[in-house]
Design a protein around this motif. Structure first.
Motif, PDB file in Angstrom:
ATOM      1  N   GLU A   9       0.819  -1.216   0.000  1.00  0.00           N
ATOM      2  CA  GLU A   9       0.000   0.000   0.000  1.00  0.00           C
ATOM      3  C   GLU A   9       0.850   1.261   0.000  1.00  0.00           C
ATOM      4  O   GLU A   9       0.394   2.320  -0.441  1.00  0.00           O
ATOM      5  CB  GLU A   9      -0.939   0.000   1.204  1.00  0.00           C
ATOM      6  CG  GLU A   9      -2.064  -1.030   1.116  1.00  0.00           C
ATOM      7  CD  GLU A   9      -3.104  -0.814   2.185  1.00  0.00           C
ATOM      8  OE1 GLU A   9      -2.999   0.196   2.919  1.00  0.00           O
ATOM      9  OE2 GLU A   9      -4.013  -1.647   2.303  1.00  0.00           O
ATOM     10  N   VAL A  10       2.079   1.159   0.473  1.00  0.00           N
ATOM     11  CA  VAL A  10       2.951   2.332   0.557  1.00  0.00           C
ATOM     12  C   VAL A  10       3.634   2.609  -0.778  1.00  0.00           C
ATOM     13  O   VAL A  10       3.728   3.772  -1.213  1.00  0.00           O
ATOM     14  CB  VAL A  10       4.001   2.146   1.668  1.00  0.00           C
ATOM     15  CG1 VAL A  10       4.887   3.393   1.791  1.00  0.00           C
ATOM     16  CG2 VAL A  10       3.332   1.830   3.002  1.00  0.00           C
ATOM     17  N   VAL A  11       4.114   1.555  -1.441  1.00  0.00           N
ATOM     18  CA  VAL A  11       4.909   1.774  -2.657  1.00  0.00           C
ATOM     19  C   VAL A  11       4.297   1.118  -3.891  1.00  0.00           C
ATOM     20  O   VAL A  11       4.819   1.280  -5.008  1.00  0.00           O
ATOM     21  CB  VAL A  11       6.360   1.249  -2.464  1.00  0.00           C
ATOM     22  CG1 VAL A  11       7.070   2.034  -1.384  1.00  0.00           C
ATOM     23  CG2 VAL A  11       6.361  -0.244  -2.155  1.00  0.00           C
ATOM     24  N   GLY A  12       3.220   0.369  -3.718  1.00  0.00           N
ATOM     25  CA  GLY A  12       2.644  -0.364  -4.841  1.00  0.00           C
ATOM     26  C   GLY A  12       2.087   0.546  -5.933  1.00  0.00           C
ATOM     27  O   GLY A  12       1.641   1.672  -5.678  1.00  0.00           O
ATOM     28  N   GLY A  13       2.132   0.049  -7.171  1.00  0.00           N
ATOM     29  CA  GLY A  13       1.584   0.788  -8.309  1.00  0.00           C
ATOM     30  C   GLY A  13       2.540   1.775  -8.933  1.00  0.00           C
ATOM     31  O   GLY A  13       2.261   2.312 -10.017  1.00  0.00           O
ATOM     32  N   ARG A  14       3.673   2.030  -8.302  1.00  0.00           N
ATOM     33  CA  ARG A  14       4.637   2.983  -8.833  1.00  0.00           C
ATOM     34  C   ARG A  14       5.730   2.263  -9.614  1.00  0.00           C
ATOM     35  O   ARG A  14       6.018   1.093  -9.383  1.00  0.00           O
ATOM     36  CB  ARG A  14       5.275   3.790  -7.702  1.00  0.00           C
ATOM     37  CG  ARG A  14       4.272   4.583  -6.879  1.00  0.00           C
ATOM     38  CD  ARG A  14       4.986   5.467  -5.889  1.00  0.00           C
ATOM     39  NE  ARG A  14       4.054   6.219  -5.049  1.00  0.00           N
ATOM     40  CZ  ARG A  14       4.419   7.144  -4.181  1.00  0.00           C
ATOM     41  NH1 ARG A  14       5.704   7.433  -4.023  1.00  0.00           N
ATOM     42  NH2 ARG A  14       3.523   7.786  -3.460  1.00  0.00           N
ATOM     43  N   ASP A  64      11.622   2.643 -10.167  1.00  0.00           N
ATOM     44  CA  ASP A  64      12.632   3.693  -9.982  1.00  0.00           C
ATOM     45  C   ASP A  64      12.034   5.014  -9.503  1.00  0.00           C
ATOM     46  O   ASP A  64      12.730   6.028  -9.447  1.00  0.00           O
ATOM     47  CB  ASP A  64      13.428   3.918 -11.270  1.00  0.00           C
ATOM     48  CG  ASP A  64      12.540   4.247 -12.464  1.00  0.00           C
ATOM     49  OD1 ASP A  64      11.306   4.256 -12.301  1.00  0.00           O
ATOM     50  OD2 ASP A  64      13.094   4.475 -13.558  1.00  0.00           O
ATOM     51  N   ALA A  65      10.742   4.992  -9.156  1.00  0.00           N
ATOM     52  CA  ALA A  65      10.103   6.218  -8.668  1.00  0.00           C
ATOM     53  C   ALA A  65       9.402   5.999  -7.335  1.00  0.00           C
ATOM     54  O   ALA A  65       8.655   6.865  -6.880  1.00  0.00           O
ATOM     55  CB  ALA A  65       9.095   6.729  -9.704  1.00  0.00           C
ATOM     56  N   ALA A  66       9.634   4.866  -6.727  1.00  0.00           N
ATOM     57  CA  ALA A  66       8.971   4.560  -5.451  1.00  0.00           C
ATOM     58  C   ALA A  66       9.576   5.381  -4.317  1.00  0.00           C
ATOM     59  O   ALA A  66      10.761   5.731  -4.333  1.00  0.00           O
ATOM     60  CB  ALA A  66       9.094   3.074  -5.142  1.00  0.00           C
ATOM     61  N   ASP A  67       8.760   5.662  -3.326  1.00  0.00           N
ATOM     62  CA  ASP A  67       9.209   6.419  -2.159  1.00  0.00           C
ATOM     63  C   ASP A  67       9.699   5.431  -1.104  1.00  0.00           C
ATOM     64  O   ASP A  67       8.964   5.044  -0.201  1.00  0.00           O
ATOM     65  CB  ASP A  67       8.057   7.273  -1.617  1.00  0.00           C
ATOM     66  CG  ASP A  67       8.516   8.267  -0.565  1.00  0.00           C
ATOM     67  OD1 ASP A  67       9.646   8.115  -0.057  1.00  0.00           O
ATOM     68  OD2 ASP A  67       7.736   9.177  -0.223  1.00  0.00           O
ATOM     69  N   TRP A  68      10.948   5.013  -1.245  1.00  0.00           N
ATOM     70  CA  TRP A  68      11.497   4.030  -0.313  1.00  0.00           C
ATOM     71  C   TRP A  68      11.619   4.595   1.091  1.00  0.00           C
ATOM     72  O   TRP A  68      11.486   3.846   2.075  1.00  0.00           O
ATOM     73  CB  TRP A  68      12.856   3.552  -0.816  1.00  0.00           C
ATOM     74  CG  TRP A  68      12.850   3.032  -2.218  1.00  0.00           C
ATOM     75  CD1 TRP A  68      13.561   3.499  -3.278  1.00  0.00           C
ATOM     76  CD2 TRP A  68      12.089   1.924  -2.723  1.00  0.00           C
ATOM     77  NE1 TRP A  68      13.302   2.768  -4.409  1.00  0.00           N
ATOM     78  CE2 TRP A  68      12.400   1.792  -4.093  1.00  0.00           C
ATOM     79  CE3 TRP A  68      11.171   1.038  -2.148  1.00  0.00           C
ATOM     80  CZ2 TRP A  68      11.841   0.816  -4.901  1.00  0.00           C
ATOM     81  CZ3 TRP A  68      10.599   0.064  -2.944  1.00  0.00           C
ATOM     82  CH2 TRP A  68      10.926  -0.046  -4.299  1.00  0.00           C
ATOM     83  N   ALA A  69      11.858   5.879   1.211  1.00  0.00           N
ATOM     84  CA  ALA A  69      11.940   6.492   2.542  1.00  0.00           C
ATOM     85  C   ALA A  69      10.605   6.384   3.268  1.00  0.00           C
ATOM     86  O   ALA A  69      10.556   6.160   4.479  1.00  0.00           O
ATOM     87  CB  ALA A  69      12.378   7.952   2.429  1.00  0.00           C
TER      88      ALA A  69
END
Length: 294
Positions: free
Chosen positions: A231-236, A239-244
């Protein structure tokens, strides 16, 4: 110190071993690699009346790789699995985690099944099994049963294995295509138990967007702690995911405890930092595996 007195059994067949364990019940303890058990015996943290050495049961030394899973037997050594090319190709996470297990000398003797049955929340292999949603195969004179990982780890050093049962193998399911993995941990010295460690899995869709993201933590709870980050990083795009943001989410859900090695707050900080790094590395690994497959 020296261990308390015990009677030593060395069965030649699986049938004989199960018969001995059935007769001994709670008084019997299985000896496979012994890399956790023997120190506990020497410090008298464990004092079984009988030891049942299963090292002559060569049928339990198997490492089977199929299209769906990697299954390892009860006396397959860590080092054998770490160096098995088919197992690494099918499930890279195994080697990624195994190289962090103690030291090479210990991996040469220690067994992966034994590590999982030992159920130490600071151990790497219980967390690998939890992350992959694996299972443990148990045998006794009453028959065989398969215990899913969600039901296997009950508490620190406590598993669902019953007196008279022998864990004959564990099965690690192979994740879907386009899945990458990573393993990171921080310890005071290489080979020591981690103050915090985690394995990460990222599955990408055909457009290299994140379809699922999960991590399982070492030394962060009484049993392996698994967190879903989809839910935090899915769908992105990978190389553009918000890993932080994923790291911050991890810090909000884990509940580490303080001990002589680290404060709870420091462990939480490690979880945040390592989560972002591990998920990013797993995504890069997924892309690399996808490119190779293409």
């Amino acid at each position: 110190m020296k261990p308390s007195a015990f009677e030593y059994h060395r069965p030649e067949t699986l049938e004989e071993a199960l018969g001995v364990l059935a007769e001994l019940g709670a008084d019997g303890k299985v000896l496979a690699g012994g890399q956790s058990l023997v120190p506990m015996l020497n410090m008298r943290l464990a004092a079984p009346r009988h030891l049942v050495d299963v090292n002559r049961l060569r049928e339990l030394a198997r490492i089977d790789v199929t299209t769906d899973a990697v299954t390892v037997g009860a006396i397959a050594r860590h080092a054998e699995i770490e160096r098995d090319p088919e197992a690494e190709r099918a499930l890279p996470l195994l080697r990624q985690a195994l190289i962090h297990v103690a030291h090479p000398t210990i991996r040469n003797r220690g067994t992966t099944v034994g590590s999982i049955v030992h159920a130490d929340p600071a151990g790497e292999m219980p967390s690998v099994l939890a992350l992959l949603g694996g299972s443990v195969q148990l045998a006794s004179t009453s028959g065989n049963r398969v215990v899913p990982v969600d039901d296997f780890f009950l508490a620190p050093l406590e598993s669902a294995t019953q007196p008279g049962e022998l864990a004959t193998s564990v099965t690690f399911p192979i994740p879907p295509r386009h899945t990458g993995s990573a393993w990171l941990e921080v310890s005071r010295r290489h080979g020591d138990y981690a103050m915090c460690g985690l394995g990460a899995l990222i599955t990408l869709d055909e457009d290299l967007r994140i379809a699922s993201a999960r991590g399982t933590y070492v030394s962060m709870g009484p049993t392996p702690v698994t967190v879903d980050f989809t839910e935090v990083v899915g769908g992105r795009s990978y190389d553009a995911a918000d890993w932080a943001a994923a790291g911050k989410y991890a810090g909000s859900v884990v509940e580490p405890e303080e001990d002589i090695h680290a404060t709870a707050e420091y462990r939480r900080h490690l979880a945040e930092v390592l989560t972002g790094r591990a998920l990013k590395a797993a995504a890069a690994h997924a892309v690399a595996r996808t490119e190779v497959a293409a």
